[in-house]
Design a protein around this motif. Structure first.
Motif, PDB file in Angstrom:
ATOM      1  N   PRO A  30       0.802  -1.234   0.000  1.00  0.00           N
ATOM      2  CA  PRO A  30       0.000   0.000   0.000  1.00  0.00           C
ATOM      3  C   PRO A  30       0.830   1.277   0.000  1.00  0.00           C
ATOM      4  CG  PRO A  30      -0.901  -1.594   1.541  1.00  0.00           C
ATOM      5  CD  PRO A  30       0.410  -2.152   1.080  1.00  0.00           C
ATOM      6  N   SER A  31       1.957   1.256   0.687  1.00  0.00           N
ATOM      7  CA  SER A  31       2.779   2.469   0.744  1.00  0.00           C
ATOM      8  C   SER A  31       3.374   2.798  -0.621  1.00  0.00           C
ATOM      9  CB  SER A  31       3.896   2.317   1.779  1.00  0.00           C
ATOM     10  OG  SER A  31       4.786   1.267   1.400  1.00  0.00           O
ATOM     11  N   ALA A  42       0.525   4.262  -2.791  1.00  0.00           N
ATOM     12  CA  ALA A  42       0.216   5.650  -2.432  1.00  0.00           C
ATOM     13  C   ALA A  42       1.260   6.604  -2.995  1.00  0.00           C
ATOM     14  CB  ALA A  42       0.131   5.782  -0.912  1.00  0.00           C
ATOM     15  N   ARG A  98       0.894   6.862  -6.848  1.00  0.00           N
ATOM     16  CA  ARG A  98      -0.267   7.658  -7.267  1.00  0.00           C
ATOM     17  C   ARG A  98      -0.042   9.154  -7.017  1.00  0.00           C
ATOM     18  NH1 ARG A  98      -3.981   4.734  -9.328  1.00  0.00           N
ATOM     19  NH2 ARG A  98      -4.376   2.573  -8.704  1.00  0.00           N
ATOM     20  N   GLN A  99       0.610   9.469  -5.918  1.00  0.00           N
ATOM     21  CA  GLN A  99       0.925  10.874  -5.648  1.00  0.00           C
ATOM     22  C   GLN A  99       1.881  11.418  -6.711  1.00  0.00           C
ATOM     23  OE1 GLN A  99      -0.142  13.200  -3.015  1.00  0.00           O
ATOM     24  NE2 GLN A  99       0.765  14.435  -4.654  1.00  0.00           N
ATOM     25  N   TRP A 113      -8.145   9.724  -8.530  1.00  0.00           N
ATOM     26  CA  TRP A 113      -7.415   9.538  -7.275  1.00  0.00           C
ATOM     27  C   TRP A 113      -7.520  10.776  -6.392  1.00  0.00           C
ATOM     28  CZ3 TRP A 113      -3.105  12.279  -5.480  1.00  0.00           C
ATOM     29  CH2 TRP A 113      -2.531  11.776  -4.309  1.00  0.00           C
ATOM     30  N   ARG A 137      -8.748  12.395  -1.902  1.00  0.00           N
ATOM     31  CA  ARG A 137      -7.879  13.159  -0.997  1.00  0.00           C
ATOM     32  C   ARG A 137      -8.703  14.167  -0.183  1.00  0.00           C
ATOM     33  NH1 ARG A 137      -3.548  11.282   0.280  1.00  0.00           N
ATOM     34  NH2 ARG A 137      -2.503  13.291   0.433  1.00  0.00           N
TER      35      ARG A 137
END
Length: 986
Positions: free
Chosen positions: A459-460, A463, A466-467, A509, A513
Motif C-alpha cells: 500500500p505504501s 500511495a 499515485r501521488q 485519485w 484526498r
C-alpha cells in the motif's frame, strides 16, 4: 450503429498445413468429385458421420455431395479442404473443382496429390516437421504476407517474432514457415525450445528436429558435426520460445556461428525478448484488430466467435451480444490467447458476464484444457513466466508503470516510476512495454492488470506512485495553460488529449484526498474542456470536486449559502476554489444553463474581489456578461463585459483582451449592428492573429462573417465562415464547426442553393447532438425550418420546429426562444393561421425589444406587418413596417431593406401605384446586386402585387417608375421612406 451478420459456421479460415500429412491421392480413373471425396473418406477409415463432423455439415448434405446429387457451396468446399488438409496455396483450385467450375482432372494436374501409402515414413517427414495446429489461424494475412516477403529477402538471415506471451507468435511462425517450404530445398523444421532449460541442450534438440543423427565414431564434437551437416543445406529453422535461454551468452554465440558458417540457413525465431545479435531482424506481433464496424472478418471478434463455438456448439451470438464481445476484445487488447481463454467460458457465462469478470481480475482468464502447455492455461501463468525473467529493479519499475493509463512519455515514466532509459529499453526488448509513437510507450491492457496486482501488494508503494502520478500530470496541465492561448495552442491541445486517460486517473485519485487536489487539477483543465467541447465531462469533474465541501450537496444550492470563510475551511486555497467555480461557470454557460452559470460566476467574482485579484475578477466578469447576454439582459451584460475589458487591459492580458473585444463586439455588431462592435472585432482579430490563437479566432471569424452577410457581401462572408470551419476542424472545436456550418448554410439558403444549405444544417445538428449541446440544437433546427419555409415545404418545416421547441423552452436562452418563436409565427403566416401568427409575432416582438436583439426585432416587425396587412389593418402594418425598415437601415441589412421595400410596395393604393413600382424596382436592384433571389414561397404574392401595380399604372408608366427605382441608391430610397415622404396613403 453496428449490425452483425453471424453465420452458424465461419468459413473464411486460414489453416496451418503440415506437409508431412498428405492427402490420399485419387485413382486417376475417377470421373466425379463426389466419387473422389468418398474414396478420400474411405482411405481415412472415417464414417460419413465422422467426416461430416470434421467438415461441419450435416450427414445428409455430405451424402448428397458424395452421390453427386448436389455441388458443395463455396463455404462447404472450404471446410472440406480444411478437413482434408489441402494446402492454403491450392485452396482456390480445390474449391473450383468441388464447385464444378474445373474438371476433376485438375485434382491430379494442379494439386499433385500423392497416395500416402506410396510414401515411407521417412519420406513423408523428410522436409518438414511442422506441428498440426488444432485450430485455424485468423486475422494474420497481412503479417503472413509481410513475413513471406522479408524471409525471401536474401539479406534477412534471421527473423525474430517478438511480443508478449499469448500474442500468437508460434502460430504465426508455423503458418509463415509452412508457406515457404518450396523456397527451402532441404526443408522447414520446427525446433521446440520451451522445454529446454539450458542452452547446452539446444544443439541436440535442433539435430533431433531435422532428423540428424550424431556419429559417435566422428571425432568432432556434436556442434561441429551439426554445423558441418548444415553447411551446404538450404533450411529454414523455426526456433520456438527462446526468451528463457537468452541470459546465457552461449545461445547468442551458437546462433551467430550457425548463420556465419551455413549461408543457406535462415532462422525464424519466436521470443518475448529480442536476441540482440548482429543480423537479427525484429518483427513485432501485436493483438488482432478490434473492429470499428460490422465487418468482423480477420478480427478479434471473429476469433472469439469461432472459439466460442468450439467451446459450446450451441453458442449462437446475437446482435445483443456484440457490444459485450467488443468489450471483451478491448479488455484483452486483441490478444489471441486472452480472446480464446475468454471464449472458453461461454458454456457457463453470458458474454456480458465474461466481460465483467475480466474487468474484475486477471485470474478469470484460465482454462483446464489438457492439450495446452501449462504456461498457456491462464494469463497469470503467461505473465508469471515473463515476470520471473526480470530483475528486481525491472519488476519494481514495471509494477509502478501500471499506474499509467493510455500510455506515457519517457520523462513521465522516469518521474513516476524511476524508469531509466536502460530499464525502459530492457522492458521494450522483453515485450512488456511497447513503443506507441514518438517518445511514447504503453502497456498491453492485460500486462498492466498483472503488474498492478504486484504494485498493490504494498500500500505504501501504491500511495507514493499515485501521488507522483498526480503531481506529474498536474504539472503538465498547468504548464499547458498559457500555451492554450498562443501559437502552441494546437500542439498543447493534442498533448492534453493524448494524456486524457492519465489525467482522468489522476482526477479520480485526487477525489479521494481530503485537500484541494481535485479542485486544483480540474480547475486547470477548464480551458481544455471548453476548447475541445467536453462540456459535460468537465462540468462533471468540477461538480465532484466542489462537492467535497461542507454539505456534499449539489453545487448550485450550496453556493447560495457558502461564504468565503467556508471556502477557506473546506477548500483550502481560495484562488483554487474561485478558479474551479470559474471553470464550472464557463462550461455550464456553454451547455446553455445561463442562469446557473451566472450564479457560479458571481460567486467566483466575489471571492476574487475580496482577494484583490484583477485577473480572476475579469475572468468571472466576462462569464457573467456572457450569460446575461444570452438571458436577454443586454444592459447588465454590457456593463460586466466592459468592466472585464478594462481589467484585462490593466493587467495586460492580451488573449483575454481579445476575448473581451470579441464578446463585446459580437453583441454590439450581431445584435445591434453597431460600427463600434465592428471595430472591436477587428482589433480582437489583430491581437489573436499575432498571438497565434485559433479558438477565440474561430468565433471572431464567425462574427465578422455575419457582418458581411448583413451587408450583402456573401463572397466575403463565405471566406470568413470557410476559414472558421477549417480552423475549427483543425483544433477539433465542435461548437466552432457547428456554428460555421450553420452560417455557411444560411448563405447558401439566401443564394437559393437549398439542398446544399440543408446538408450544412444537418451536419451542424449532428455535431451538436453528438457533443451534447442540447440547447444549441435549436439553431440548426430553426435554420432547417427556414430552409423549408422559403421553398414552401411547410409540413417539413413544422417537423423541424416541433423538434426545436423543447430545446428552446428548457434552455433559459432568450435568443434561442426568440429564434424558434419567430419561425413559429412565420410558419403560421404562410399556413394561413393569421391570428396565431399575430399572437406569436407580437410576443416575439416584445421579447426581442426587451433583449435588444435588433435583427430579430426587425424581421419580426416586418413579418407582423404582413400579418396586419392580411387582416386589413393597413395603418398598423405601415407603422410596424416603418420601424422594421428603420432597424434594417440602422444595421445596414441590405437584404432586410429589400424585403421591407417589397412589403411597402405591396401596400398599393391608386394614389401609391407609381411609388410601388419605384420600390419594387429598387428592391429588385438590391437583390440582383447582392445575389439574393426572391424565395419561392413569396413569388406568387409578389407577382400578384406586381400585376396589380402594372394594371393601375399601365405598362409605360410602370416601366418608367420601375427603372427610376432601379437606378436610385437603396440608401436614398430607405431614407426617403423613413422621412415619411414615401409612406403610402392609408
Amino acid at each position: 450503429m453496428f449490425t452483425l451478420n453471424i453465420p452458424k459456421v465461419f468459413c473464411r479460415w486460414q489453416f496451418s498445413v503440415t506437409k508431412g500429412v498428405t492427402i490420399f491421392g485419387p485413382k486417376e480413373n475417377m470421373d466425379t468429385f463426389g466419387e473422389w471425396l468418398r474414396q478420400q473418406r474411405d482411405e481415412r477409415r472415417l464414417t460419413r458421420g465422422d467426416f461430416a463432423k470434421r467438415v461441419g455439415c450435416s450427414v445428409a448434405m455430405l451424402r448428397k455431395i458424395e452421390n453427386d446429387e448436389r455441388r458443395p457451396s463455396s463455404q462447404i468446399a472450404e471446410l472440406i479442404a480444411n478437413a482434408l488438409d489441402v494446402p492454403t496455396t491450392k485452396r482456390e483450385t480445390f474449391v473450383r473443382v468441388a464447385r464444378g467450375e474445373l474438371g476433376i482432372d485438375r485434382i491430379f494436374a494442379s494439386l499433385k496429390l500423392v497416395p500416402q501409402s506410396n510414401l515411407s515414413s521417412t519420406q513423408a517427414n523428410s522436409r518438414n516437421n511442422l506441428p498440426i495446429l488444432p485450430t485455424p489461424l485468423i486475422g494474420r494475412s497481412r503479417e503472413l504476407d509481410e513475413l513471406s516477403r522479408l524471409l525471401c529477402d536474401t539479406e534477412c538471415r534471421m527473423m525474430t517474432l517478438v511480443g508478449p506471451g499469448g500474442m500468437g507468435k508460434t502460430r504465426l511462425a508455423i503458418e509463415a514457415a509452412s508457406q515457404l517450404e518450396d523456397a527451402f530445398a532441404n526443408g522447414v523444421y520446427f525446433v521446440p525450445l520451451a522445454p529446454v532449460n539450458s542452452s547446452r541442450f539446444v544443439i541436440p534438440v535442433i539435430a533431433d528436429s531435422i532428423g540428424f543423427t550424431f556419429q559417435s565414431a566422428n571425432p568432432a564434437d556434436p556442434k561441429t558435426q551439426l554445423l558441418n551437416y548444415l553447411r551446404e543445406k538450404r533450411i529454414l529453422l523455426l526456433l520456438d520460445n527462446l526468451e528463457h535461454l537468452l541470459n546465457e551468452q552461449s545461445i547468442a554465440d551458437l546462433l551467430a556461428e550457425l548463420l556465419q558458417r551455413s549461408p543457406g540457413i535462415k532462422l525464424l525465431a519466436t521470443s518475448r525478448e529480442t536476441l540482440n545479435i548482429q543480423g537479427e531482424w525484429v518483427f513485432e506481433v501485436h493483438g488482432l484488430p478490434i473492429p470499428e464496424n460490422e465487418n468482423t472478418e480477420g478480427t478479434s471478434v471473429e476469433l472469439f466467435l469461432q472459439r466460442a463455438r468450439r467451446a459450446h456448439v450451441g453458442f449462437n451470438a446475437t446482435i445483443d451480444d456484440y457490444p459485450a464481445i467488443l468489450r471483451i476484445c478491448r479488455l484483452v487488447d486483441g490478444m489471441p490467447l486472452g480472446v480464446e481463454l475468454a471464449a472458453a467460458w461461454v458454456r457457463t457465462l453470458s458474454c456480458t458476464e465474461i466481460a465483467d469478470e475480466i474487468k474484475r481480475g486477471l485470474d478469470f482468464l484460465s482454462v483446464s484444457a489438457r492439450d495446452l502447455p501449462a504456461r498457456h492455461r491462464s494469463m497469470r501463468a503467461v505473465f508469471d513466466h515473463s515476470w520471473k525473467l526480470l530483475t528486481k529493479e525491472e519488476q519494481s519499475v514495471l509494477s509502478r508503470l501500471s499506474i499509467f493509463q493510455g500510455g506515457f512519455r519517457r520523462e513521465a515514466a522516469e518521474q513516476v516510476a524511476e524508469a531509466t532509459l536502460s530499464i525502459l529499453s530492457a522492458l521494450v526488448t522483453k515485450s512488456l512495454i511497447r513503443r506507441s509513437g514518438e517518445e511514447r510507450y504503453d502497456l498491453h491492457g492485460l500486462i498492466r492488470q498483472y503488474a498492478a496486482v504486484h504494485l498493490e501488494a504494498d500500500p505504501s508503494v501504491v500511495a507514493a506512485a499515485r501521488q507522483q502520478h498526480y503531481t506529474c500530470y498536474l504539472a503538465l496541465v498547468e504548464a499547458a495553460a498559457p500555451h492554450l492561448k498562443d501559437s502552441g495552442q494546437l500542439e498543447w491541445l493534442s498533448r492534453l488529449e493524448q494524456e486524457r486517460d492519465n489525467w482522468r486517473a489522476a482526477l479520480e485519485w485526487s477525489l479521494t484526498r481530503p485537500d484541494d487536489s481535485a479542485l486544483r487539477l480540474a480547475g486547470a483543465l477548464r480551458w481544455f474542456w471548453q476548447m475541445r467541447g467536453y462540456f459535460y465531462e468537465g462540468r462533471g469533474w468540477l461538480m465532484k470536486a466542489l462537492q467535497q465541501g461542507p454539505e456534499k450537496s449539489p453545487i448550485i444550492p450550496a453556493l447560495r449559502t457558502l461564504t468565503l470563510s467556508d471556502a477557506t475551511i473546506f477548500y483550502g486555497d481560495q484562488r483554487v476554489y474561485a478558479c474551479a467555480l470559474e471553470g464550472l461557470a464557463l462550461l455550464t454557460d456553454s451547455l446553455g444553463n445561463h442562469g446557473d452559470a451566472y450564479t457560479v460566476a458571481e460567486h467566483s467574482a466575489a471571492i476574487y474581489r475580496e482577494l484583490g485579484d484583477k485577473q480572476g475578477l475579469a475572468d468571472a466578469l466576462i462569464l457573467m456578461g456572457q450569460s446575461l447576454r444570452w438571458q436577454g439582459k443586454a444592459t447588465q451584460a454590457h456593463s460586466r463585459l466592459e468592466e472585464s475589458l478594462t481589467l484585462y487591459r490593466e493587467v495586460g492580458d492580451q488573449w483575454n483582451i481579445a476575448r473581451s473585444l470579441f464578446r463585446l463586439g459580437d453583441n454590439l455588431s450581431d445584435f445591434g449592428g453597431s460600427a463600434i462592435g465592428h471595430a472591436m472585432l477587428e482589433e480582437g482579430s489583430t491581437i489573436l492573429e499575432k498571438l497565434g490563437d485559433r479558438f477565440i479566432f474561430v468565433g471572431l471569424l464567425g462574427s465578422r462573417g455575419l457582418i458581411a452577410v448583413n451587408s450583402g457581401d456573401y463572397t466575403s462572408a463565405r471566406s470568413y465562415f470557410d476559414r472558421a470551419l477549417a480552423i475549427a476542424r483543425e483544433i477539433t472545436d465542435p461548437w466552432g464547426m457547428a456554428n460555421a456550418l450553420t452560417n455557411i448554410g444560411c448563405v447558401l439558403r439566401i443564394q437559393a442553393d437549398y439542398p446544399a444549405a440543408r446538408s450544412h444544417f444537418e451536419e451542424a445538428l449532428r455535431i451538436y447532438e453528438q457533443w451534447g449541446r442540447g440547447a444549441w440544437c435549436t439553431d440548426p433546427l430553426c435554420a432547417l425550418a427556414e430552409n423549408e419555409i422559403v421553398q414552401g415545404n411547410l409540413s417539413a418545416a413544422r417537423l423541424h420546429l416541433h423538434d426545436a421547441l423543447p430545446y428552446a423552452d428548457t434552455s433559459g436562452n432568450r435568443w434561442l426562444q426568440v429564434l424558434v418563436g419567430y419561425f413559429e409565427g412565420l410558419l403560421a403566416y404562410y399556413e394561413g393561421e393569421i391570428e396565431r401568427a399575430a399572437t406569436l409575432l407580437e410576443k416575439i416582438m416584445v421579447l426581442a425589444r426587451e433583449s435588444q436583439y435588433k435583427p430579430d426585432l426587425a424581421r419580426s416587425l416586418v413579418t407582423l406587418s404582413r400579418v396586419m396587412r392580411t387582416r386589413g389593418e393597413t395603418a398598423r402594418a405601415v407603422s410596424l413596417l416603418g420601424e422594421g425598415l428603420g432597424l434594417f437601415y440602422e444595421t445596414n441589412s441590405r437584404l432586410g431593406i429589400a424585403t421591407a421595400l417589397e412589403v411597402f410596395a405591396g401596400l398599393v393604393t391608386p394614389e401609391s401605384a407609381e411609388r410601388s413600382a419605384y420600390l419594387f424596382g429598387n428592391a429588385t436592384s438590391i437583390r440582383s446586386t447582392i445575389g439574393a433571389p426572391l424565395p419561392p414561397v413569396d413569388r406568387l404574392g409578389y407577382e400578384r402585387d406586381i400585376a396589380a401595380v402594372r394594371a393601375k399604372l399601365g405598362e409605360p408608366a410602370f416601366v418608367k417608375a420601375w427603372s427610376q427605382g432601379q437606378a436610385e441608391p437603396y440608401e436614398v430610397v430607405a431614407a426617403g421612406i423613413l422621412n415619411t415622404r414615401w409612406i403610402p396613403s392609408t
